[in-house]
Design an enzyme around this catalytic site. Structure first.
Site, mmCIF file in Angstrom:
data_model
loop_
_atom_site.group_PDB
_atom_site.id
_atom_site.type_symbol
_atom_site.label_atom_id
_atom_site.label_comp_id
_atom_site.label_asym_id
_atom_site.label_seq_id
_atom_site.Cartn_x
_atom_site.Cartn_y
_atom_site.Cartn_z
ATOM 1 N N CYS A 55 0.604 -1.172 0.420
ATOM 2 C CA CYS A 55 -0.084 -0.270 -0.086
ATOM 3 C C CYS A 55 0.847 1.360 -0.071
ATOM 4 O O CYS A 55 0.196 2.318 -0.510
ATOM 5 C CB CYS A 55 -0.795 0.184 1.481
ATOM 6 S SG CYS A 55 -0.055 -0.144 2.770
ATOM 7 N N CYS B 34 -2.462 -2.474 8.901
ATOM 8 C CA CYS B 34 -2.112 -1.185 8.704
ATOM 9 C C CYS B 34 -2.308 -0.994 10.527
ATOM 10 O O CYS B 34 -1.265 -0.594 11.073
ATOM 11 C CB CYS B 34 -3.896 0.029 9.134
ATOM 12 S SG CYS B 34 -4.698 -0.373 7.044
#
Ligand code: FES
Length: 145
Positions: free
Chosen positions: A38, A108
């Site tokens: 990402c 995350c």
């Protein structure tokens, strides 16, 4: 087609009003980790006193909303803790504290766990000490549960 991702109120709160954003000059330890997929990057700064207590924590995150929220809450969770207690911070604990994260955003919270560990590692290197149970940081956090 991308699906709509729903966040908890707590995630939205920490995303829109992140705590402890910034840098610490002459930090005791700094940890930077990223996820190549990402492209998000998270950096955590620790100020640790002689009793191995974390007196201050700051973060800088170049990433998605969940990365900002997880780093924000992670700083709150380790503030005032000992190095050993901070080491116990897991991405699961971060997720729980945020009221959960969507499955596609689990990595995350891993960034937050790994950034704290990387900062502790840097601290240990600078002090020339060994923190039991602390592994060398990984620079690229892969997607995993
Ligand atoms: Fe990669 Fe959130 S999408 S850290």
């Amino acid at each position: 087609m991308s699906e709509v991702i729903e966040y908890s109120e707590k995630v939205m709160d920490h995303f829109t009003n992140p705590r402890n954003v910034g840098e610490i000059e002459n930090a005791s330890g700094v940890g930077t980790v990223g996820n190549a997929k990402c492209g998000d990057i998270m950096r955590i700064y620790l100020d640790i006193d002689d009793n191995e207590v974390i007196k201050d924590v700051k973060f800088k995150t170049f990433g998605c909303g969940a990365a900002v929220a997880t780093s924000s809450i992670a700083t709150e969770m380790i503030m005032g803790k000992t190095v050993q207690d901070a080491l116990k911070l897991t991405n699961k604990a971060v997720q729980e504290a945020l009221g959960g994260l969507p499955a596609v955003k689990i990595h995350c919270s891993l960034l937050a766990e790994e950034a704290v560990h990387a900062a502790l590692w840097d601290y240990a290197q600078k002090k020339g000490i060994v923190i039991e149970g602390l592994k060398p940081p990984v620079n690229d956090i892969e997607e995993r549960e």
